[in-house]
Design an enzyme around this catalytic site. Structure first.
Site, short mmCIF file in Angstrom:
data_model
loop_
_atom_site.label_atom_id
_atom_site.label_comp_id
_atom_site.label_asym_id
_atom_site.label_seq_id
_atom_site.Cartn_x
_atom_site.Cartn_y
_atom_site.Cartn_z
N SER A 19 0.82 -1.21 0.00
CA SER A 19 0.00 0.00 0.00
C SER A 19 0.86 1.25 0.00
CB SER A 19 -0.91 0.02 1.23
OG SER A 19 -1.51 1.29 1.40
N CYS A 20 0.54 2.16 -0.91
CA CYS A 20 1.22 3.46 -0.95
C CYS A 20 1.05 4.21 0.36
CB CYS A 20 0.66 4.28 -2.12
SG CYS A 20 1.11 6.02 -2.12
#
Length: 268
Positions: free
Chosen positions: A142-143
């Site tokens: 996940s960014c």
């Protein structure tokens, strides 16, 4: 006589599916690199839940393919830029295409984030750059699990804007997601963790009530950010929608992006 400010193209906010948004961004970069398009700024929202992968992101949970949410599929697309997975839906995305900005990649990131920092400060949400190491970021799917120097976080450290960049020659595309009202249950299902809570400014609540994804709230945010961009970069904007001829070119770009994604997915 003072020199005239540079004219950038401002493309009206587009609400549409992920492949369309990615096609427009990469088309703008290609046209600008070729000298056939001025610098440009645009904002967009996503017509249904979508996970966008970073260009080099090959490892991600396989259940992301075919994921359903509230009776509709969650789309999976690949960005032309780097970074990790972003869940879209409940966010506002910006994209800048320009060229000739001196400095390192980190310095260019910071220069192109100046208008975001100024605009959100005026809206009542001060932001600063993250400070996590990129090696930690690369280990996450996940960014929004980690905030690096390319990202903007609140004073409490919650990541609010995640940005990614692509350079081709002297031209650069930078786009990023502002997490206005992320779908918390879907976020937890996709990434196994809930998004960090960000309290948006009270002034926006007066415009939007409790719906920060309303057209009224987004219009207020976009208007403030456009004014901030004018001030930060000493520019003026020409508001110009995409023409039918441009959409024909973009449609071709979308097909290229889809086939490229399929080739990568099917490769051993």
């Amino acid at each position: 006589m003072e020199p005239k400010p540079t004219i950038w193209r401002l493309i009206p906010r587009l609400h549409g599916p992920g492949w369309v948004q990615m096609g427009v961004d990469e088309w703008l970069l290609d046209r600008h690199r070729q000298g056939n398009h001025p610098p440009a700024l645009r904002f967009y929202t996503w017509s249904h839940p979508t996970i966008s992968l970073g260009y080099h992101q090959r490892r991600y949970p396989q259940f992301w393919h075919g994921l359903q949410w509230q009776g509709q599929p969650v789309s999976l697309v690949r960005r032309p830029t780097g970074g990790r997975g972003v869940l879209h839906g409940g966010d506002l995305t910006y994209a800048i295409v320009t060229s000739g900005i001196p400095g390192t990649r980190s310095q260019v990131y910071r220069r192109l984030c100046e208008f975001l920092s100024l605009g959100w400060r005026r809206l009542g949400l001060p932001l600063r750059f993250g400070d996590r190491d990129r090696s930690e970021y690369a280990r996450r799917s996940s960014c929004f699990a980690t905030a690096t120097g390319a990202d903007l976080v609140t004073s409490e450290g919650a990541k609010f804007i995640g940005s990614a960049q692509l350079r081709r020659g002297k031209a650069v595309l930078q786009h990023g997601s502002m997490q206005l009202s992320p779908p918390r249950e879907l976020f937890d299902r996709v990434f196994g963790v809930s998004p960090e809570s960000v309290s948006l400014p009270a002034g926006l609540a007066g415009v939007a009530g409790e719906d920060f994804n309303s057209d009224a709230a987004i219009d207020a945010i976009v208007s403030t950010l456009i004014d901030a961009a004018r001030e930060c970069y000493d520019i003026e904007f020409e508001l110009r929608p995409l023409s039918d001829e441009e959409w024909q070119e973009i449609d071709g770009k979308i097909e290229v992006l889809k086939s490229r994604f399929l080739e990568v997915r099917l490769s051993p």
